[in-house]
Enzyme design. Structure first.
Site, short mmCIF file in Angstrom:
data_model
loop_
_atom_site.label_atom_id
_atom_site.label_comp_id
_atom_site.label_asym_id
_atom_site.label_seq_id
_atom_site.Cartn_x
_atom_site.Cartn_y
_atom_site.Cartn_z
N SER A 137 45.82 19.73 44.35
CA SER A 137 45.43 21.03 43.34
C SER A 137 46.27 22.11 43.78
O SER A 137 46.60 22.34 44.88
CB SER A 137 44.15 20.94 43.14
OG SER A 137 43.63 22.35 42.59
N TYR A 150 35.57 21.42 47.63
CA TYR A 150 36.80 20.86 46.91
C TYR A 150 38.34 21.21 47.43
O TYR A 150 39.01 20.55 47.68
CB TYR A 150 36.63 21.12 45.59
CG TYR A 150 37.78 20.83 44.61
CD1 TYR A 150 37.72 19.47 43.82
CD2 TYR A 150 38.73 21.47 44.04
CE1 TYR A 150 38.58 19.20 43.22
CE2 TYR A 150 39.93 21.39 43.13
CZ TYR A 150 39.72 19.88 42.94
OH TYR A 150 40.86 19.54 41.99
#
Length: 256
Positions: A137, A150
């Site tokens: 990400s 995360y």
């Protein structure tokens, strides 16, 4: 990677980026196997894409992963590509001192792909040509404070990917890191799916697949939308970028 004639496992292939890439690879003439926890969701995707396969996988269970990998190799001996896409993302208030969401995120996003990759790699190394793809990400490079675990897992997978690529030098296994920006998926529910700040999923899939198709030796798939995050650590002004980014994201989500 070669874009056609692969046998590809895609975890988290029932929705979002995973499903989109599964369908794109399927259309290119690959045998795609999607994996996830919810059989009914997987069956729906397969019904919409004749010729695609599906297998149920509990990515959080170490023992289930071992069994899954052994059965998968036996059933699909031509398997030569794996895309580690399964993931969860949760808001966390660290002041509360709770760890349940953090532990679940680590199990799914970090331990899951490491365990599955370890189970499949001996088979992949026996193939003439193979590919391991990880999905990280932009938040691996500039963390979003609302989702600390995360972001930490994605940073860890980035690090793991670098080490994996280095160790596999001289083998037939290529290692690619796919780095999405903020995309309109259901990763964090309907709000993200409909958030105008997020990149439309179809646009993201088109740009990402174009890189995979047109740049067979690519190491990182970095589309324009995510470049500011990817390059921020080397910008010379990371602290200001990090603070401004987080303040803007928090302001856009006053209710969390």
């Amino acid at each position: 990677m070669q874009i056609k004639d692969n046998t590809i496992l895609i975890t988290g292939g029932g929705s979002g980026i995973g499903r989109g890439l599964a369908e794109a690879f399927h259309k290119e003439g690959n045998h795609v196997i999607i994996a996830g926890r919810r059989k009914e969701v997987l069956d729906e995707v397969v019904a919409a894409n004749p010729g695609m396969s599906a297998e149920v996988l509990d990515i959080n269970s170490a023992e289930a992963i071992k069994t899954f990998a052994a059965d998968l190799i036996a059933k699909y001996p031509k398997l030569n590509t794996v895309l580690h896409n399964a993931g969860i993302m949760k808001n966390e208030d660290l002041k509360k001192g709770e760890t349940e969401d953090a532990e679940a995120t680590i199990a799914t996003n970090l331990l899951g792909p490491i365990r599955l990759n370890s189970a499949l790699l001996p088979h992949l190394l026996q193939q003439t040509s193979a590919t391991v793809m990880t999905v990280t990400s932009g938040l691996a490079y500039v963390p979003l404070s609302m989702t600390p675990t995360y972001c930490a897992t994605k940073a860890a997978i980035h690090s793991y990917t670098l080490s994996l690529r280095f160790q596999l030098q001289g083998t037939g296994v290529q290692v690619i890191e796919i780095i999405p920006p903020y995309v309109q998926t259901e990763l964090m529910g309907d709000r993200q799916k409909n958030d105008p700040m997020a990149m439309p999923l179809a646009d993201y899939l088109r740009e990402t697949f174009a890189v995979l198709r047109d740049q067979p030796e690519v190491k990182e798939v970095v589309i324009d939308r995510v470049k500011p995050l990817r390059t921020a650590p080397e910008s010379g002004d990371f602290e200001n970028f990090f603070n401004t980014f987080n303040q803007r994201m928090i302001a856009a989500r006053p209710n969390g």
